[in-house]
Write an enzyme that holds these catalytic residues in place. Structure first.
Site, PDB file in Angstrom:
ATOM      1  N   HIS A 127       1.767 -29.521 -44.464  1.00  0.00           N
ATOM      2  CA  HIS A 127       0.934 -28.779 -45.383  1.00  0.00           C
ATOM      3  C   HIS A 127      -0.047 -27.680 -45.139  1.00  0.00           C
ATOM      4  O   HIS A 127      -0.582 -27.239 -45.899  1.00  0.00           O
ATOM      5  CB  HIS A 127       0.341 -30.137 -46.431  1.00  0.00           C
ATOM      6  CG  HIS A 127      -0.962 -30.580 -45.817  1.00  0.00           C
ATOM      7  ND1 HIS A 127      -0.767 -32.017 -45.006  1.00  0.00           N
ATOM      8  CD2 HIS A 127      -2.136 -30.319 -45.691  1.00  0.00           C
ATOM      9  CE1 HIS A 127      -1.861 -32.310 -44.715  1.00  0.00           C
ATOM     10  NE2 HIS A 127      -2.829 -31.363 -44.801  1.00  0.00           N
ATOM     11  N   ASP A 160       5.469 -34.802 -42.870  1.00  0.00           N
ATOM     12  CA  ASP A 160       4.068 -33.915 -43.074  1.00  0.00           C
ATOM     13  C   ASP A 160       4.129 -33.358 -41.503  1.00  0.00           C
ATOM     14  O   ASP A 160       2.702 -33.319 -41.243  1.00  0.00           O
ATOM     15  CB  ASP A 160       3.113 -34.455 -43.714  1.00  0.00           C
ATOM     16  CG  ASP A 160       1.964 -33.430 -44.071  1.00  0.00           C
ATOM     17  OD1 ASP A 160       2.417 -32.301 -44.168  1.00  0.00           O
ATOM     18  OD2 ASP A 160       0.913 -34.033 -44.294  1.00  0.00           O
ATOM     19  N   SER A 241      -7.072 -31.686 -41.118  1.00  0.00           N
ATOM     20  CA  SER A 241      -5.318 -31.951 -41.177  1.00  0.00           C
ATOM     21  C   SER A 241      -4.739 -31.417 -39.993  1.00  0.00           C
ATOM     22  O   SER A 241      -5.082 -29.934 -39.634  1.00  0.00           O
ATOM     23  CB  SER A 241      -4.847 -31.154 -42.343  1.00  0.00           C
ATOM     24  OG  SER A 241      -5.114 -32.045 -43.588  1.00  0.00           O
TER      25      SER A 241
END
Length: 391
Positions: A127, A160, A241
Site C-alpha cells: 500500500h 501487503d 508503513s
C-alpha cells in the site's frame, strides 16, 4: 477464502489526494495542539514551534546568568550505548531503514522501507508503492542523506508487501532478518520509520499480542488482505508503513503495516488519526518466502484450503463457518462441508473467519495442517495438505 473486510484498521502510511479539507473549528486552542500542528506542516516547523512557545510564555527566564545561583552544568558522558539498549538498537538499525516517497496519477504518498541487500533491494508495504501505478515515481532517501530513484520488482496485495530496487546504489547496510516465531508477549521491541514524513524516527515498546488477525481490505479479486499480526504499543503512525519492527538484538521481526484508529462521534474513522498504542506488524517469518519470490521476479504464491468462510450464523457456534467448498480442493478431499465450523488449525484456535484466513496465510503451499471442525454439534478433525493459489 474471502471475508467481509474490516474497517477498524488503517494502513500506517501518509497519502494526499488533492487540496486538504478546511480544518474544523477548534473548541479550545491549546498550546500543545498548536505546536503539534507546526511539527507536521513542513521543514520550518521546528523554528515555528519555538517561536510559538516563546510568544506564549511572557515570563520566560532571562538569558543572563544569575550570579547567586549555585547550579552547575552536568557533564554528559560520551560512552557507548549499553548493548541491548534502545540507543544501541537504533544505532544498528537506522542505516538499514529508508524513507520512500511515491507520486502517481491518483495522488502521492510516503512510507518507509527495509534494506535487504547492499545493492538496493528494499522491502516495504504494497500500500506504500501502489500509488505509483504504472507510470508513477518512487524516490528513496537513505540514512546518509543520499537519494535514488527506485523501480518495483514485485507486489503482493494479499500480504501487503512489495519489493523495490533502488537504482545505481552500492555498499548499503542490509538489515539483519530475525525470527518472529521466537517472539513472546511482553518482549521489548523497537519500531523505526518515517511517521508523518519525519525520517529516522525511533519508538519503543513491547509485544502486546501475537497472532492478532488483522484485515485491512481486499484485492481486485475479492480476496482479503489478512495476516496474523504482531501487536505492539511502540508508537506507529502514518508514514511508518514498511519500516521494521526489531527485537533488542536489532533483528527485523516484523514489517510495520497498520494501526487501530479511534472512531469519531459520527462513527467514521479519523483519516489522520495518530498512534493510540495499537500498532500492527506483519511477522517476518510468514512473508520472507514471498519476498524471495518477488525479488526473483516471480508471482507470489499462497497456501489455501480451498473454501470460503463467512460470519457467525448464530450466537452459539464458535469458529469460522464454511459457506463454500471448492470442487477438487484439499478441503473437499478431506471431507469439509458447507455448514461446518472450523475451530482449530494445528494448535491455533480459530475464533472467526479472519483468524482462519490469517492462520492459513502463515503456512506455505504443500504444508500439512491438522484442521478441527464442528458438524451438528460433533467435533471432527483431519490432516490436510494445503493447496497453492498459483496452480
Amino acid at each position: 477464502m474471502s471475508t467481509t473486510p474490516s474497517h477498524d484498521w488503517s494502513p500506517s502510511d501518509t497519502y494526499s489526494f488533492g487540496p486538504p479539507p478546511e480544518p474544523p473549528k477548534k473548541r479550545r486552542a491549546g498550546l500543545a495542539a498548536v505546536i503539534a500542528t507546526s511539527l507536521i506542516v513542513g521543514g520550518g516547523a521546528g523554528l515555528g514551534g519555538a517561536a510559538v512557545w516563546d510568544s506564549t510564555h511572557t515570563d520566560a527566564p532571562s538569558t543572563s546568568a544569575d550570579p547567586s545561583s549555585n547550579a552547575s552544568p552536568i557533564a554528559q558522558s560520551d560512552a557507548d550505548a549499553p548493548e541491548g539498549s534502545v540507543e544501541d538498537v537504533a544505532a544498528r538499525v537506522l542505516p538499514s531503514v529508508v524513507k520512500i516517497d511515491v507520486t502517481g496519477a491518483e495522488g502521492s504518498g510516503s512510507g518507509s522501507g527495509i534494506i535487504l541487500t547492499s545493492d538496493g533491494t528494499i522491502l516495504t508495504n504494497n500500500h506504500v508503492v501502489e500509488v505509483a501505478g504504472e507510470s508513477g515515481r518512487i524516490t528513496v532517501d537513505f540514512a546518509d542523506g543520499t537519494t535514488a530513484e527506485a523501480t518495483i520488482l514485485g507486489t503482493d496485495p494479499l500480504t501487503d508487501t512489495a519489493v523495490i530496487k533502488a537504482d545505481g546504489v552500492s555498499d548499503l547496510t542490509a538489515a539483519t532478518i530475525g525470527k518472529s516465531a521466537n517472539l513472546n508477549v511482553g518482549q521489548e521491541v523497537v519500531a523505526v520509520g518515517s511517521p508523518f514524513g519525519l525520517d529516522a524516527t525511533v519508538t519503543s515498546g513491547i509485544v502486546s499480542a501475537l497472532n492478532r488477525p488483522v484485515n485491512v481490505g481486499t484485492d481486485e479479486s475479492g480476496n482479503s488482505t489478512t495476516y496474523p499480526a504482531i501487536q505492539t504499543d511502540a508508537a506507529i503512525n502514518p508514514g511508518n508503513s514498511g519500516g521494521p519492527l526489531v527485537d533488542m538484538n536489532g533483528a527485523v521481526i516484523g514489517i510495520n503495516s497498520s494501526i487501530r484508529t479511534a472512531a469519531s462521534q459520527s462513527g467514521f474513522e479519523q483519516s489522520a488519526s495518530g498512534s493510540i498504542g495499537l500498532g500492527f506488524a506483519i511477522p517476518i517469518d510468514e512473508v520472507m518466502p514471498i519476498v524471495d519470490q518477488m525479488s526473483a521476479g516471480e508471482t507470489p504464491t499462497h497456501a489455501r484450503l480451498g473454501l470460503q468462510v463467512g460470519g457467525q450464523q448464530d450466537g452459539e457456534t464458535e469458529g469460522a463457518p464454511v459457506t463454500q467448498v471448492t470442487p477438487g480442493s484439499t478441503a473437499e478431499q478431506g471431507g469439509l462441508e458447507v455448514g461446518d465450523s472450523i475451530t482449530m488449525v494445528d494448535d491455533q484456535r480459530i475464533s472467526d473467519a479472519d483468524s482462519l484466513v490469517a492462520t492459513i496465510r502463515s503456512y506455505r503451499p504443500g504444508d500439512t495442517v491438522k484442521v478441527t471442525w464442528v458438524r451438528n454439534g460433533e467435533t471432527q478433525s483431519a490432516e490436510f495438505v494445503l493447496d497453492s493459489d498459483g496452480e
